[in-house]
Design a protein around this motif. Structure first.
Motif, PDB file in Angstrom:
ATOM      1  N   GLU A   1       1.857  -2.277   6.100  1.00 53.85           N
ATOM      2  CA  GLU A   1       1.487  -0.862   6.061  1.00 53.85           C
ATOM      3  C   GLU A   1       2.283  -0.119   4.986  1.00 53.85           C
ATOM      4  O   GLU A   1       1.745   0.702   4.245  1.00 53.85           O
ATOM      5  CB  GLU A   1       1.713  -0.230   7.439  1.00 53.85           C
ATOM      6  N   PHE A   2       3.560  -0.431   4.886  1.00 50.74           N
ATOM      7  CA  PHE A   2       4.419   0.171   3.870  1.00 50.74           C
ATOM      8  C   PHE A   2       3.921  -0.162   2.468  1.00 50.74           C
ATOM      9  O   PHE A   2       3.857   0.724   1.597  1.00 50.74           O
ATOM     10  CB  PHE A   2       5.862  -0.331   4.057  1.00 50.74           C
ATOM     11  N   MET A   3       3.540  -1.417   2.247  1.00 52.85           N
ATOM     12  CA  MET A   3       3.062  -1.829   0.926  1.00 52.85           C
ATOM     13  C   MET A   3       1.758  -1.111   0.572  1.00 52.85           C
ATOM     14  O   MET A   3       1.553  -0.715  -0.569  1.00 52.85           O
ATOM     15  CB  MET A   3       2.887  -3.347   0.866  1.00 52.85           C
ATOM     16  N   LYS A   4       0.866  -0.928   1.547  1.00 55.75           N
ATOM     17  CA  LYS A   4      -0.372  -0.185   1.300  1.00 55.75           C
ATOM     18  C   LYS A   4      -0.048   1.252   0.886  1.00 55.75           C
ATOM     19  O   LYS A   4      -0.655   1.781  -0.043  1.00 55.75           O
ATOM     20  CB  LYS A   4      -1.247  -0.177   2.560  1.00 55.75           C
ATOM     21  N   LYS A   5       0.883   1.865   1.591  1.00 58.32           N
ATOM     22  CA  LYS A   5       1.270   3.249   1.290  1.00 58.32           C
ATOM     23  C   LYS A   5       1.889   3.328  -0.115  1.00 58.32           C
ATOM     24  O   LYS A   5       1.564   4.232  -0.887  1.00 58.32           O
ATOM     25  CB  LYS A   5       2.272   3.741   2.325  1.00 58.32           C
TER      26      LYS A   5
END
Length: 96
Positions: free
Chosen positions: A88-92
């Motif tokens: 999720e962090f990488m997507k953000k």
């Protein structure tokens, strides 16, 4: 077809320690990463996520080293709870 990675060499040298003494340790190792790290450095710098370039490079290098280890050890129980949050962090991060 063999998947190819980029190969890098990292040298980390102690300069000074918090007690004021001179550092004397060096760690050097080679590692692979599926991304071109220098392109990642440029991309993170261009996004202006951090005020200075050095902080951006520290962030990018730390993140790429960590996530590559996680990718190579997908089934390791240590990453079980962390994997969804990192994804999720990488997507953000990529959407910025």
């Amino acid at each position: 077809m063999e998947k190819r990675n980029n190969t890098y060499q990292l040298t980390l040298k102690e300069l000074t320690l918090k007690d004021g003494s001179e550092g004397d340790k060096i760690v050097e190792f080679d590692f692979d990463n599926h991304d071109n790290l220098f392109q990642i450095f440029e991309l993170i710098n261009s996004k202006k996520i951090f005020e200075d370039e050095q902080t951006a490079q520290e962030f990018a290098l730390g993140l790429k080293l960590f996530t590559e280890v996680m990718l190579k050890n997908k089934q390791h129980p240590l990453f079980e709870e962390l994997r969804p949050a990192i994804m999720e962090f990488m997507k953000k991060l990529k959407s910025q």
